[in-house]
Design a protein around this motif. Structure first.
Motif, PDB file in Angstrom:
ATOM      1  N   ALA A 299      34.611 -13.612  47.049  1.00 53.26           N
ATOM      2  CA  ALA A 299      32.923 -13.695  47.212  1.00 53.26           C
ATOM      3  C   ALA A 299      32.025 -14.005  48.107  1.00 53.26           C
ATOM      4  O   ALA A 299      31.739 -13.523  48.746  1.00 53.26           O
ATOM      5  N   GLY A 300      32.108 -15.099  48.240  1.00 55.65           N
ATOM      6  CA  GLY A 300      30.967 -16.334  49.309  1.00 55.65           C
ATOM      7  C   GLY A 300      31.927 -15.927  50.934  1.00 55.65           C
ATOM      8  O   GLY A 300      31.224 -16.022  51.640  1.00 55.65           O
ATOM      9  N   ILE A 301      32.607 -15.778  50.108  1.00 60.69           N
ATOM     10  CA  ILE A 301      33.762 -15.784  51.460  1.00 60.69           C
ATOM     11  C   ILE A 301      33.545 -14.445  52.544  1.00 60.69           C
ATOM     12  O   ILE A 301      33.170 -13.780  53.191  1.00 60.69           O
ATOM     13  N   ALA A 302      33.299 -13.771  51.719  1.00 63.68           N
ATOM     14  CA  ALA A 302      33.078 -11.952  51.745  1.00 63.68           C
ATOM     15  C   ALA A 302      31.677 -12.265  52.086  1.00 63.68           C
ATOM     16  O   ALA A 302      31.516 -10.766  53.220  1.00 63.68           O
TER      17      ALA A 302
ATOM     18  N   TRP B 104      31.191 -22.394  50.051  1.00 67.00           N
ATOM     19  CA  TRP B 104      33.167 -22.526  50.111  1.00 67.00           C
ATOM     20  C   TRP B 104      33.539 -22.796  51.585  1.00 67.00           C
ATOM     21  O   TRP B 104      34.660 -23.540  51.153  1.00 67.00           O
ATOM     22  N   ARG B 105      33.277 -22.786  52.699  1.00 61.82           N
ATOM     23  CA  ARG B 105      33.085 -24.316  53.772  1.00 61.82           C
ATOM     24  C   ARG B 105      34.420 -25.409  53.177  1.00 61.82           C
ATOM     25  O   ARG B 105      34.977 -26.305  53.583  1.00 61.82           O
ATOM     26  N   MET B 106      33.081 -26.071  52.531  1.00 60.43           N
ATOM     27  CA  MET B 106      32.952 -27.285  52.090  1.00 60.43           C
ATOM     28  C   MET B 106      34.386 -27.570  51.547  1.00 60.43           C
ATOM     29  O   MET B 106      35.262 -28.604  51.726  1.00 60.43           O
ATOM     30  N   MET B 107      34.831 -27.370  50.647  1.00 65.68           N
ATOM     31  CA  MET B 107      36.313 -27.037  49.602  1.00 65.68           C
ATOM     32  C   MET B 107      37.419 -27.263  51.037  1.00 65.68           C
ATOM     33  O   MET B 107      37.831 -27.665  50.153  1.00 65.68           O
ATOM     34  N   PHE B 108      36.774 -25.789  51.625  1.00 64.43           N
ATOM     35  CA  PHE B 108      38.625 -26.130  52.856  1.00 64.43           C
ATOM     36  C   PHE B 108      38.527 -27.215  53.192  1.00 64.43           C
ATOM     37  O   PHE B 108      39.830 -28.318  54.031  1.00 64.43           O
ATOM     38  N   ILE B 109      37.444 -28.369  54.283  1.00 63.87           N
ATOM     39  CA  ILE B 109      37.009 -29.298  54.723  1.00 63.87           C
ATOM     40  C   ILE B 109      37.386 -30.176  53.329  1.00 63.87           C
ATOM     41  O   ILE B 109      38.457 -31.152  53.881  1.00 63.87           O
ATOM     42  N   ILE B 110      36.824 -30.455  52.580  1.00 64.65           N
ATOM     43  CA  ILE B 110      38.198 -31.561  51.003  1.00 64.65           C
ATOM     44  C   ILE B 110      39.215 -31.557  50.794  1.00 64.65           C
ATOM     45  O   ILE B 110      40.310 -32.342  51.282  1.00 64.65           O
ATOM     46  N   GLY B 111      40.072 -30.139  50.967  1.00 68.19           N
ATOM     47  CA  GLY B 111      41.238 -30.403  51.331  1.00 68.19           C
ATOM     48  C   GLY B 111      41.742 -30.244  52.348  1.00 68.19           C
ATOM     49  O   GLY B 111      42.876 -31.175  52.850  1.00 68.19           O
ATOM     50  N   SER B 112      41.004 -29.962  53.485  1.00 66.95           N
ATOM     51  CA  SER B 112      41.819 -30.952  54.764  1.00 66.95           C
ATOM     52  C   SER B 112      42.209 -32.526  54.441  1.00 66.95           C
ATOM     53  O   SER B 112      42.828 -32.995  55.317  1.00 66.95           O
ATOM     54  N   ALA B 113      40.836 -32.866  54.380  1.00 72.55           N
ATOM     55  CA  ALA B 113      40.607 -34.459  54.305  1.00 72.55           C
ATOM     56  C   ALA B 113      41.795 -35.252  53.694  1.00 72.55           C
ATOM     57  O   ALA B 113      42.255 -36.131  53.634  1.00 72.55           O
ATOM     58  N   SER B 114      41.868 -34.097  52.101  1.00 70.90           N
ATOM     59  CA  SER B 114      42.505 -34.793  50.727  1.00 70.90           C
ATOM     60  C   SER B 114      44.155 -34.827  51.647  1.00 70.90           C
ATOM     61  O   SER B 114      44.896 -35.982  51.193  1.00 70.90           O
ATOM     62  N   MET B 115      44.720 -33.850  52.470  1.00 72.67           N
ATOM     63  CA  MET B 115      46.060 -33.505  53.192  1.00 72.67           C
ATOM     64  C   MET B 115      46.458 -34.623  53.936  1.00 72.67           C
ATOM     65  O   MET B 115      47.278 -35.031  54.637  1.00 72.67           O
TER      66      MET B 115
ATOM     67  N   GLY C 196      36.174 -23.359  42.996  1.00 70.22           N
ATOM     68  CA  GLY C 196      35.233 -22.799  42.220  1.00 70.22           C
ATOM     69  C   GLY C 196      33.995 -23.683  42.560  1.00 70.22           C
ATOM     70  O   GLY C 196      32.426 -23.360  42.555  1.00 70.22           O
ATOM     71  N   ALA C 197      34.518 -24.828  41.559  1.00 68.54           N
ATOM     72  CA  ALA C 197      32.881 -25.930  41.110  1.00 68.54           C
ATOM     73  C   ALA C 197      32.791 -25.790  42.940  1.00 68.54           C
ATOM     74  O   ALA C 197      30.944 -26.165  43.129  1.00 68.54           O
ATOM     75  N   VAL C 198      33.052 -26.493  43.880  1.00 70.73           N
ATOM     76  CA  VAL C 198      32.431 -26.946  45.006  1.00 70.73           C
ATOM     77  C   VAL C 198      31.983 -25.861  45.930  1.00 70.73           C
ATOM     78  O   VAL C 198      30.850 -25.812  46.425  1.00 70.73           O
ATOM     79  N   ALA C 199      32.564 -24.894  45.966  1.00 68.13           N
ATOM     80  CA  ALA C 199      32.141 -23.665  46.421  1.00 68.13           C
ATOM     81  C   ALA C 199      30.834 -23.059  46.322  1.00 68.13           C
ATOM     82  O   ALA C 199      29.787 -22.834  46.586  1.00 68.13           O
ATOM     83  N   GLN C 200      31.152 -23.384  44.564  1.00 67.06           N
ATOM     84  CA  GLN C 200      29.036 -22.547  44.378  1.00 67.06           C
ATOM     85  C   GLN C 200      28.598 -23.827  44.474  1.00 67.06           C
ATOM     86  O   GLN C 200      27.180 -23.565  45.127  1.00 67.06           O
ATOM     87  N   ALA C 201      28.594 -25.559  44.646  1.00 69.84           N
ATOM     88  CA  ALA C 201      27.662 -26.080  44.836  1.00 69.84           C
ATOM     89  C   ALA C 201      27.001 -26.594  45.829  1.00 69.84           C
ATOM     90  O   ALA C 201      26.214 -26.891  46.450  1.00 69.84           O
TER      91      ALA C 201
END
Length: 403
Positions: free
Chosen positions: A36-39, A164-175, A156-161
């Motif tokens: 929903a946030g991406i849309a 949604w972009r932040m979740m992908f950035i966090i995922g990138s850092a984790s990898m 869902g929690a990160v995107a709400q707070a």
């Protein structure tokens, strides 16, 4: 053919592989609660944005066929490090792009490189001693399952707070952190073959043809996962109507109940190590079948659904870990290709289950979903019982000889 090194497995190494599996697998599912946030960000329709999870899954299927066999050809530590870095890059692009079409391409790449998890599982089996292989695979699979289950909730929690972009950035850092950990902690694992890429792919069919234990495990796993996919594809629809009238957030929370299934993975591994794989597989299939009986009889209450989800996830994990513990003992020099064959069949089963879900719902809604799910589980159980004890004894014998 090159000999594998005799490598011990400190517990921190097993935890590293489990965490790497979990984070790689989670990256496939980050987008689902954020659609929903991406849309809204791109001003696109819901019909367009729902293609993002689909193309991510398609990327995973492509990576499973084209990248997963490479573990038999290239040094695995370096291969896993490179896949983690490529996955980090794809996640970063998804987080910063201002183009919806670029996000779609990044989603495809996320799915492709998330097959890192399917490099690590056979690597864990390759490094483990024969007497602890099942336990090690079980622990690594627990990490993978937790990543799948918790990834959606965290996204869902990160995107709400934070968006949604932040979740992908966090995922990138984790990898990136995963790549560093793999490079620092995993031992080198020389390739098992010097075959070319085309030869690797062409060898998949002969391996499947020559290994009845692999065919048996793949068939059982496919039908078990079909029932699993059938349930999760219809749960949100079922909860949105009477008697529940609940939103999608609640259906997402049911995924947390599935954490109980993570507990089944080490148990199944220990049973496989003790040469009780037949009992473990039967228990998993009975648990899976019982889940759909519970859904049919008590699915009108939240507690009934919770009980069924526990049985469902427990059963699927017992089946998965027992099967993988068995097939990784067949050919030490072809574990990546064996895992490719098994997981590709498993993935097809899940896809067919998800497809059957819409047909079952249209024909008879929840009762029909439960009936089809039970049928899938019983077919898997029938395949297992039809194989007979002799085939499963030969599985143990071959595992012992290959160690």
């Amino acid at each position: 053919m090159l000999n594998r090194p005799a490598v011990g497995l400190p517990f921190r190494l097993v935890l590293t592989m489990a965490a790497a599996c979990g984070l790689a697998a989670a990256s496939i599912y980050y987008n689902q609660p954020m659609l929903a946030g991406i849309a809204a960000s791109f001003g696109t329709s819901s019909a367009s944005v729902v293609a993002i999870p689909t193309i991510t899954q398609a990327g995973f299927a492509v990576g499973l066929v084209l990248l997963a066999p490479l573990g038999d050809r290239f040094e695995r530590r370096r291969l896993c490090t490179m896949l983690a870095l490529f996955l980090a890059l794809a996640l970063f692009i998804a987080g910063v792009t201002q183009s919806f079409s670029t996000l779609m391409v990044a989603s495809l790449l996320i799915g492709i490189f998330a097959t890192l998890a399917q490099q690590i599982v056979p690597l864990a089996a390759h490094l483990a001693e024969a007497g602890s292989r099942g336990r090690v695979v079980g622990l690594v699979m627990s990490g993978l399952l937790l990543g799948v289950l918790v990834g959606r909730v965290i996204a869902g929690a990160v995107a709400q707070a934070f968006g949604w972009r932040m979740m992908f950035i966090i995922g990138s850092a984790s990898m990136i952190a995963v790549a560093a950990a793999i490079r620092a902690l995993l031992p080198q694992s020389p390739p098992q073959h010097l075959l070319g890429f085309r030869e690797l792919l062409c060898s998949l069919w002969p391996i499947a043809r020559e290994e009845p234990v692999l065919r048996h495990a793949a068939a059982v796993g496919a039908f078990a996962y079909a029932g699993f996919g059938l349930f999760w594809s219809t749960l949100a629809i079922y909860l949105s109507g009477p008697p529940f009238s609940l939103g999608p957030a609640v259906s997402g929370l049911f995924g947390l109940v599935g954490i109980v299934g993570a507990l089944a993975a080490p148990l199944a591994g220990r049973l496989a190590d003790r040469e009780n794989s037949r009992a473990a597989l039967r228990a998993g299939l009975l648990s899976l079948s019982s889940a759909f009986v519970v859904f049919a009889q008590f699915g009108g209450s939240i507690l009934g659904l919770i009980a069924g989800v526990v049985l469902l996830d427990f059963g699927v994990q017992m089946v998965q870990v027992t099967n993988q513990s068995a097939i990784f003992g067949l050919r030490p020099d072809a574990r990546s290709r064996i895992n490719t064959i098994y997981m590709a069949t498993y993935f097809v089963g899940g896809t067919l289950g998800s497809t059957a879900a819409s047909v079952a719902w249209k024909l008879g809604q929840w009762p029909m979903v439960c009936s089809v799910g039970l049928a899938c589980s019983l077919v898997a159980l029938a395949i297992h019982l039809a194989a007979g004890p002799s085939q499963l004894r030969s599985r143990v014998e071959r595992t012992s000889r290959s160690s």
